[in-house]
Design a protein around this motif. Sequence first.
Motif, PDB file in Angstrom:
ATOM      1  N   ILE A   1       0.872  -1.208  -0.055  1.00  0.00           N
ATOM      2  CA  ILE A   1      -0.152   0.100  -0.067  1.00  0.00           C
ATOM      3  C   ILE A   1       0.864   1.372  -0.087  1.00  0.00           C
ATOM      4  N   GLU A   2       1.918   1.371   0.967  1.00  0.00           N
ATOM      5  CA  GLU A   2       2.858   2.387   0.883  1.00  0.00           C
ATOM      6  C   GLU A   2       3.451   2.658  -0.416  1.00  0.00           C
TER       7      GLU A   2
ATOM      8  N   GLN B   1       3.782   6.044  -5.224  1.00  0.00           N
ATOM      9  CA  GLN B   1       3.648   6.069  -6.803  1.00  0.00           C
ATOM     10  C   GLN B   1       2.722   7.008  -7.186  1.00  0.00           C
ATOM     11  N   THR B   2       1.453   6.996  -6.550  1.00  0.00           N
ATOM     12  CA  THR B   2       0.282   8.003  -6.845  1.00  0.00           C
ATOM     13  C   THR B   2       0.804   9.455  -6.707  1.00  0.00           C
ATOM     14  N   GLU B   3       1.415   9.699  -5.541  1.00  0.00           N
ATOM     15  CA  GLU B   3       2.149  11.159  -5.277  1.00  0.00           C
ATOM     16  C   GLU B   3       2.946  11.652  -6.325  1.00  0.00           C
ATOM     17  N   GLU B   4       3.909  10.730  -6.731  1.00  0.00           N
ATOM     18  CA  GLU B   4       4.665  11.027  -7.797  1.00  0.00           C
ATOM     19  C   GLU B   4       4.173  11.348  -9.019  1.00  0.00           C
ATOM     20  N   LYS B   5       3.033  10.653  -9.308  1.00  0.00           N
ATOM     21  CA  LYS B   5       2.264  10.916 -10.587  1.00  0.00           C
ATOM     22  C   LYS B   5       1.753  12.470 -10.325  1.00  0.00           C
ATOM     23  N   THR B   6       1.332  12.687  -9.514  1.00  0.00           N
ATOM     24  CA  THR B   6       0.386  13.975  -9.241  1.00  0.00           C
ATOM     25  C   THR B   6       1.351  15.022  -9.298  1.00  0.00           C
ATOM     26  N   HIS B   7       2.581  14.917  -8.553  1.00  0.00           N
ATOM     27  CA  HIS B   7       3.449  16.126  -8.435  1.00  0.00           C
ATOM     28  C   HIS B   7       4.028  16.278  -9.909  1.00  0.00           C
ATOM     29  N   SER B   8       4.121  15.133 -10.753  1.00  0.00           N
ATOM     30  CA  SER B   8       4.654  15.533 -12.135  1.00  0.00           C
ATOM     31  C   SER B   8       3.633  16.152 -13.069  1.00  0.00           C
TER      32      SER B   8
END
Length: 216
Positions: free
Chosen positions: A201-202, A207-214
């Motif tokens: 889960i972590e 991975q989701t946060e990284e995509k959002t920032h990009s």
Amino acid sequence: MTNLFSRIKQTISADFHEVLDKKQQKNPIAMLNQYLRDCEKEVEKVRKLVERQNLLKEEFQREYQEAGSLAEKRKSQAIIAEKAGETELEAFATREHQQYEERANHLKLSLEKVSEDLTNLEHKYEEMKHRLKDMYIKRMELMGRENVARATHRMNQVVDSSKSEHSITKFNEMENYLDRLEHQVNSSYHRNTIDARIAQIEKEITQTEEKTHSLS
């Protein structure tokens, strides 16, 4: 020899149950084994006597045949000497014929006696072997009964609460140990499963946060 056979017969014919009762030993199987070994020795003695008697019969047979053959030979020679007028030679051959004939008659009687004795020995030997075989079978039966008695005694000790506290305690300790072991295995399984799931889960959150920032 008669005394020997009488002693052997008494040894083999003795009732081994009576021997066991008299001895009253704690280990009847061991005593029975010793008794059987003694009987085997007596049977072996008779076997050797049978062999010697058979050899003796063969020797008597050879001597009887030889004496009969020589008697016939001297008889024929006496007839020839008589026809030839050889008085001294005829007298010698006649005496020889009589001696061999008497020897053959004596050997015939001895051979008949030896043959009769051999037959009796062979019958006794066969009877002793049968008796010994029956004792082997009885020993197996006794061993079977002894095994059942021991097994029953063991089981009664476990089942009878008055005598089995120690055994029951051992069973309880084993059951408790298995319960603890099962709990440890289950706990370890769940713990490892949770740790793996949280880590997954972590990883997904990261991975989701990284995509959002990009994207921003």
